[in-house]
Design an enzyme around this catalytic site. Structure first.
Site, PDB file in Angstrom:
ATOM      1  N   ASP A 135       0.808  -1.303   0.115  1.00  0.00           N
ATOM      2  CA  ASP A 135      -0.168   0.034  -0.020  1.00  0.00           C
ATOM      3  C   ASP A 135       0.904   1.169  -0.212  1.00  0.00           C
ATOM      4  OD1 ASP A 135      -2.211  -1.558  -0.134  1.00  0.00           O
ATOM      5  OD2 ASP A 135      -2.972  -1.108   2.152  1.00  0.00           O
ATOM      6  N   GLY A 136       2.094   1.165   0.609  1.00  0.00           N
ATOM      7  CA  GLY A 136       2.657   2.337   0.577  1.00  0.00           C
ATOM      8  C   GLY A 136       3.490   2.818  -0.832  1.00  0.00           C
ATOM      9  N   ASN A 212      -4.695   8.813   2.415  1.00  0.00           N
ATOM     10  CA  ASN A 212      -5.307   8.303   3.525  1.00  0.00           C
ATOM     11  C   ASN A 212      -5.908   9.341   4.516  1.00  0.00           C
ATOM     12  OD1 ASN A 212      -4.825   5.462   2.767  1.00  0.00           O
ATOM     13  ND2 ASN A 212      -2.965   5.105   3.895  1.00  0.00           N
ATOM     14  N   ASP A 242      -4.273  13.271  22.374  1.00  0.00           N
ATOM     15  CA  ASP A 242      -2.956  12.764  21.518  1.00  0.00           C
ATOM     16  C   ASP A 242      -3.104  13.659  20.210  1.00  0.00           C
ATOM     17  OD1 ASP A 242      -1.858  11.835  23.557  1.00  0.00           O
ATOM     18  OD2 ASP A 242      -1.708   9.706  22.567  1.00  0.00           O
TER      19      ASP A 242
END
Length: 375
Positions: A135-136, A212, A242
């Site tokens: 996917d990267g 994404n 966070d």
């Protein structure tokens, strides 16, 4: 000194002999991308959002092949695909990224690369893109095309991924479908990201595309960060935690999923807002219309600073009062996909996520005879 100069002068042409670039390649063929007509009641439900790819009057002229780095299996697949394309379609130019071209300049002498630093050549020349990896590798393509992206056909190298519908062992039949104009395209929505200083000035990097998600996160700072979230210029909430994620349907199975966000079908045009470890238990993930404009601002009274990330890439620190703005991009990723999207998507979430699997009776197949793991 004169002898050294002569040696350098003579060496320069030899160093450039192998550097065949895209400079003399004609401008790419504009494909015809039309809405696909469904052939039965099931595909009719999706046909109005999927597209067919055709090349009017000619085959594509140029293909860009993107590969995962430092992987011998991928290197072998790239060589096999390049040689097959060169043999079967000698009129098509094969383009590699500069580092990959240097690696294969002797074994694949018929390939080309872009002139050094001229990234606009990708948009000018490339008709479609082949990705080899995970996917990267697929996400990397988005960063090469700041506006319109040519059709992408992603091949899996045996790894599992939501963006990889085809195995590399089937490359010949799938590439024929693309080149001969019989492939089905799935548009994957992208978002646009802009960073602003506390006084409202746009960051020098300008607008960036997101496949994404974009995220503001406290990173290595020990204190929770306070982030104000605005929806169409109206304050939605102020979160202490966070961070906050704003994602696409494609990104719903990435970082957003780990933060408790929903799984969204790729044809649902929407934006996801998901908090990362919020202090308040009542801050739940949201799905917003794709026409929304979301602004995330580090509160001026926040104890901690934050860092902005796009698709996992560090986009710099955000100080108190600085913000990022996210909205729908007019340039989706047009991805070659299975003809039956519904069946493929259902198979993916069951095989990759083990969706809704029971732990009570591990000896039983929860889907009976239709267990995806048995296929």
């Amino acid at each position: 000194m004169l002898a050294v100069t002569r040696r350098l002068f003579r060496a320069a042409p030899r160093a450039q002999r192998w550097l065949a670039t895209t400079s003399d390649i004609p401008t790419k063929t504009q494909p015809t991308i039309a809405r696909r007509a469904g052939s039965d009641s099931n595909t009719d439900r999706e046909a109005d959002q999927q597209f067919s790819l055709q090349w009017p009057g000619a085959t594509p002229k140029t293909v860009l092949i993107i590969k995962k780095a430092n992987d011998k299996q991928v290197d072998s697949a790239l060589a096999s695909i390049s040689r097959w394309l060169h043999r079967e379609y000698p009129q098509i130019n094969l383009v590699l990224e500069p580092p990959v071209h240097r690696q294969f300049r002797h074994t694949l002498p018929f390939t080309r690369t872009i002139p050094l630093g001229v990234h606009s050549e990708y948009a000018r020349t490339v008709d479609f893109v082949v990705t080899l990896g995970g996917d990267g590798t697929f996400l990397h393509v988005s960063s090469l095309f700041p506006t319109q992206v040519p059709p992408i056909i992603p091949f899996s190298m045996g790894t599992l991924g939501f963006l990889l519908p085809f195995n590399v062992s089937d490359f010949q039949s799938q590439l024929r479908r693309v080149i001969e104009g019989s492939a089905t395209l799935l548009p994957r929505m992208r978002l646009m990201y802009a960073k602003y200083s506390a006084d409202g000035a746009l960051n020098e990097r300008g607008l960036l595309n997101i496949t994404n998600e974009a995220c503001i996160h406290r990173g290595t700072y020990p204190h929770l960060t306070t982030i104000s979230c605005y929806l169409n210029d109206h304050l939605l909430t102020t979160s202490v935690g966070d961070g906050i994620i704003v994602g696409t349907p494609t990104g719903s199975t990435a970082y957003s999923l780990s933060a408790g966000g929903p799984i969204v079908h790729p044809l649902v045009s929407s934006m996801i807002v998901a908090p990362v470890c919020p202090r308040s238990l009542s801050f739940r993930p949201l799905m917003l219309p794709s026409s929304s404009i979301v602004k995330l601002q580090v509160h001026r009274q926040s104890r901690g600073r934050a860092t902005a990330y796009i698709d996992g890439r560090d986009c710099g620190e955000l100080l108190q009062g600085e913000c990022i703005e996210i909205k729908k991009s007019p340039y989706p990723l047009m991805c070659v996909n299975r003809d039956d999207l519904a069946a493929g998507w259902a198979l993916d979430i069951n095989q990759l996520l083990k969706f809704n699997r029971t732990f009570s009776y591990p000896h039983e197949a929860p889907f009976g005879e239709h267990d995806p793991d048995s296929e």
